[in-house]
Design a protein around this motif. Structure first.
Motif, PDB file in Angstrom:
ATOM      1  N   PRO A 160       2.992  -4.970   1.389  1.00 44.09           N
ATOM      2  CA  PRO A 160       4.024  -4.295   0.601  1.00 44.09           C
ATOM      3  C   PRO A 160       4.347  -2.892   1.081  1.00 44.09           C
ATOM      4  O   PRO A 160       5.490  -2.442   0.953  1.00 44.09           O
ATOM      5  CB  PRO A 160       3.446  -4.294  -0.819  1.00 44.09           C
ATOM      6  N   ALA A 163       6.685  -3.289   3.980  1.00 50.87           N
ATOM      7  CA  ALA A 163       7.957  -3.801   3.461  1.00 50.87           C
ATOM      8  C   ALA A 163       8.755  -2.694   2.788  1.00 50.87           C
ATOM      9  O   ALA A 163       9.973  -2.584   2.972  1.00 50.87           O
ATOM     10  CB  ALA A 163       7.699  -4.938   2.476  1.00 50.87           C
ATOM     11  N   ILE A 177       8.553 -11.548   4.298  1.00 56.97           N
ATOM     12  CA  ILE A 177       7.250 -11.269   3.707  1.00 56.97           C
ATOM     13  C   ILE A 177       6.468 -12.566   3.526  1.00 56.97           C
ATOM     14  O   ILE A 177       7.038 -13.650   3.470  1.00 56.97           O
ATOM     15  CB  ILE A 177       7.388 -10.576   2.333  1.00 56.97           C
ATOM     16  N   ARG A 185       1.005 -10.214  -3.419  1.00 58.61           N
ATOM     17  CA  ARG A 185       0.920  -8.761  -3.265  1.00 58.61           C
ATOM     18  C   ARG A 185       2.287  -8.112  -3.054  1.00 58.61           C
ATOM     19  O   ARG A 185       2.498  -6.976  -3.472  1.00 58.61           O
ATOM     20  CB  ARG A 185      -0.018  -8.415  -2.114  1.00 58.61           C
ATOM     21  N   CYS A 186       3.219  -8.805  -2.411  1.00 53.17           N
ATOM     22  CA  CYS A 186       4.529  -8.208  -2.138  1.00 53.17           C
ATOM     23  C   CYS A 186       5.452  -8.205  -3.348  1.00 53.17           C
ATOM     24  O   CYS A 186       6.578  -7.703  -3.264  1.00 53.17           O
ATOM     25  CB  CYS A 186       5.198  -8.912  -0.950  1.00 53.17           C
TER      26      CYS A 186
END
Length: 311
Positions: A160, A163, A177, A185-186
């Protein structure tokens, strides 16, 4: 094609079906267990064309995926309705001085292999937050857009934090992702992506086979991952054979800012499994809420790059 709503690949981008096709398993021996073999070229081309016939219009490939780009070009290079994304993998320790020539050469080679005049979406492979601060790299990529060889820029990331850095970088319209029932998690960047109009492409919905019956091939060090997959089956009241469909439907059901979910099919049989998940439509909201609580946090389990060699 299904009950799932088509969404733009990114704000202002082409509309794409919810299910996309990830080509890594058509270019490399990829996955878990003895099923991880490189399919013959004719079978790979047939699978790609079957995906198009089944309504899939987004395809993700990369030079790092062995012969996947070549096979994608042979199958779909002349298909104007197919939206094709590929990547650029930066060599370690490449200097800023070398970057413009490297980016240009990589793009030109991908265009040749894909049998295309333009790349619909070009992503930095394994991008980091530090890459987003590298002005010569960004300038070289933007030059490819300005020259008309690339339509849009994006990046493929592992976590993340990276990202979030991509989403905050002007000119980047898509982030790829990892996201699955076990790796959520993202989710932390969903709101940021939605506000910025950056589309999310999801890979690893089946976590490299860990959310399939192939989990039985995982080595003892990854036993907690197999146990977690088994617990998902128990929670959903399904058997192992039904787990891949559940795992795909879970990510497909989330909606924006996830634009498209990649099915990494190695064969037409695996493609048909993904298409059945698409046809089944969204999961009930009560089951989605339960599955939202199944995410793990240990990167050693969730990042296949850190797994031991699998046979």
């Amino acid at each position: 094609m299904s009950g799932f709503t088509r969404l733009p690949l990114y704000r202002g981008g082409p509309m794409v079906g919810r299910l996309g096709f990830g080509t890594v398993a058509l270019g490399l021996a990829y996955g878990v267990g003895p099923e991880a073999v490189l399919p013959p070229e004719d079978a790979a081309i047939a699978t790609l064309r079957a995906a198009r016939s089944g309504g899939v219009d987004f395809f993700d490939t990369a030079p790092a995926y062995g012969v996947a780009e070549q096979r994608t070009g042979l199958a779909l290079g002349g298909d104007a309705g197919a939206v094709i994304a590929t990547k650029i993998l930066l060599p370690k320790d490449i200097s800023d001085f070398e970057l413009p020539a490297f980016v240009r050469t990589s793009v030109m080679a991908s265009l040749t292999r894909l049998k295309r005049n333009r790349i619909d979406l070009l992503k930095i492979h394994n991008a980091t937050a530090a890459d987003m601060d590298r002005r010569p790299l960004l300038d070289a990529l933007r030059a490819e857009v300005a020259a008309g060889r690339v339509t849009a820029l994006g990046a493929s990331v592992y976590g993340p934090g990276d990202a979030a850095a991509v989403i905050a970088t002007p000119g980047f319209k898509s982030v790829q992702i990892a996201f699955s029932i076990l790796d959520q998690r993202c989710r932390a960047i969903f709101a940021q992506a939605g506000s910025a109009g950056v589309g999310l492409v999801v890979r690893s919905a089946l976590l490299k086979g860990a959310l399939t019956v192939r989990a039985r091939h995982l080595p003892p060090i990854l036993a907690p991952l197999a146990d977690a997959a088994s617990q998902v089956c128990t929670l959903a009241g399904i058997g192992w054979e039904e787990l891949p469909t559940l795992a795909m439907r879970y990510v497909l059901s989330i909606g924006a800012p996830i634009s498209v979910v990649l099915a990494g099919a190695q064969s037409q049989a695996e493609l048909n499994d993904a298409l059945r998940a698409l046809d089944a439509g969204p999961l009930p909201s009560a089951l989605m809420a339960k599955l939202d609580g199944c995410g793990l946090t240990d990167d050693a389990l969730l990042n296949p790059a850190r797994w031991p060699a699998l046979s």
